[in-house]
Design a protein around this motif. Structure first.
Motif, PDB file in Angstrom:
ATOM      1  N   THR A  88       0.700  -1.098  -0.165  1.00 48.59           N
ATOM      2  CA  THR A  88      -0.046   0.248   0.033  1.00 48.59           C
ATOM      3  C   THR A  88       0.863   1.216   0.006  1.00 48.59           C
ATOM      4  N   VAL A  89       1.843   1.287   0.990  1.00 53.99           N
ATOM      5  CA  VAL A  89       2.656   2.410   0.995  1.00 53.99           C
ATOM      6  C   VAL A  89       3.528   2.573  -0.344  1.00 53.99           C
ATOM      7  N   ARG A  90       3.796   1.373  -1.022  1.00 55.31           N
ATOM      8  CA  ARG A  90       4.660   1.665  -2.227  1.00 55.31           C
ATOM      9  C   ARG A  90       3.841   2.082  -3.296  1.00 55.31           C
ATOM     10  N   GLY A  91       2.651   1.668  -3.278  1.00 50.43           N
ATOM     11  CA  GLY A  91       1.552   2.325  -4.352  1.00 50.43           C
ATOM     12  C   GLY A  91       1.439   3.716  -4.310  1.00 50.43           C
ATOM     13  N   GLN A  92       1.066   4.186  -2.869  1.00 52.69           N
ATOM     14  CA  GLN A  92       1.283   5.510  -2.534  1.00 52.69           C
ATOM     15  C   GLN A  92       2.360   6.470  -3.057  1.00 52.69           C
ATOM     16  N   TYR A 124      10.814   2.840   3.005  1.00 51.90           N
ATOM     17  CA  TYR A 124      10.855   3.956   1.867  1.00 51.90           C
ATOM     18  C   TYR A 124      11.039   5.373   2.610  1.00 51.90           C
ATOM     19  N   ARG A 125      12.123   5.455   3.453  1.00 55.04           N
ATOM     20  CA  ARG A 125      12.277   6.631   4.140  1.00 55.04           C
ATOM     21  C   ARG A 125      13.817   7.213   3.543  1.00 55.04           C
ATOM     22  N   ALA A 126      14.623   6.126   3.257  1.00 50.85           N
ATOM     23  CA  ALA A 126      15.964   6.699   2.888  1.00 50.85           C
ATOM     24  C   ALA A 126      15.957   5.963   1.205  1.00 50.85           C
ATOM     25  N   GLN A 139      15.310  12.815  -2.602  1.00 46.95           N
ATOM     26  CA  GLN A 139      15.132  12.551  -1.040  1.00 46.95           C
ATOM     27  C   GLN A 139      14.066  13.672  -0.417  1.00 46.95           C
ATOM     28  N   LYS A 140      14.341  14.932  -1.142  1.00 51.13           N
ATOM     29  CA  LYS A 140      13.083  15.960  -0.594  1.00 51.13           C
ATOM     30  C   LYS A 140      11.817  15.438  -1.218  1.00 51.13           C
ATOM     31  N   LEU A 141      11.615  15.059  -2.432  1.00 49.15           N
ATOM     32  CA  LEU A 141      10.267  14.493  -2.540  1.00 49.15           C
ATOM     33  C   LEU A 141       9.950  13.458  -1.757  1.00 49.15           C
ATOM     34  N   PHE A 145       6.603  13.207   0.839  1.00 52.02           N
ATOM     35  CA  PHE A 145       5.749  12.099   0.812  1.00 52.02           C
ATOM     36  C   PHE A 145       5.324  11.791   2.201  1.00 52.02           C
ATOM     37  N   HIS A 146       6.321  11.548   3.106  1.00 55.29           N
ATOM     38  CA  HIS A 146       6.061  11.285   4.601  1.00 55.29           C
ATOM     39  C   HIS A 146       5.572  12.253   5.232  1.00 55.29           C
ATOM     40  N   ASN A 147       6.207  13.557   5.136  1.00 61.49           N
ATOM     41  CA  ASN A 147       5.950  14.478   6.024  1.00 61.49           C
ATOM     42  C   ASN A 147       4.926  15.635   5.400  1.00 61.49           C
TER      43      ASN A 147
END
Length: 151
Positions: A88-92, A124-126, A139-141, A145-147
């Protein structure tokens, strides 16, 4: 010592008679050769390459799959999401990069390849890449995505 040795159990004789340390290789800095070990009692030990008099591999890693190594030996590094949640996270994540018109595709072991040269694996954080300019932009994108977008 190379990144392929991550997960192996090693014994290091320190230079200048400063003793010996044993532990499982958590990571190796490819630039400096500095090793990060996790000892049997769970302590983290950083050993600069200049401090190594000799190194013996007592038990080589059982696999080169970093996700398997993390799950088996370094469980605190593995996010507790189930495999279906990573999908799910990968798809997002793929949708997020597509929205920004950045090419992204799934690769083996749940990883994604972004812009043809950046690899990102769960959680999927680094990311990693040999191209520092593209890596910084990706990395900025990824952070947005996370924040959420930066204000």
């Amino acid at each position: 010592m190379a990144i392929g040795d991550v997960g192996g159990w090693v014994s290091i004789l320190l230079a200048a008679g400063r003793g010996k340390v044993e532990g499982r290789v958590f990571t190796v800095d490819p630039e400096s050769g500095t090793l990060v070990l996790v000892t049997s009692d769970g302590r983290t030990v950083v050993v600069p390459a200049s401090s190594v008099a000799s190194l013996s591999v007592l038990q080589p890693p059982e696999t080169n799959n970093l996700a398997e190594i993390d799950g088996k030996y370094f469980p605190w590094t593995v996010d507790k999401l189930e495999t279906r949640d990573w999908a799910t996270v990968r798809g997002q994540l793929i949708a997020h990069f597509n929205q920004h018109r950045i090419p992204i595709q799934e690769t083996a072991e749940g990883c994604v390849q972004i812009a043809g040269c950046v690899t990102c694996r769960p959680p999927y954080r680094a990311c990693s890449s040999t191209n520092d300019i593209i890596l910084a932009r990706v990395q900025k994108l990824l952070d947005s995505f996370h924040n959420g977008p930066a204000s």
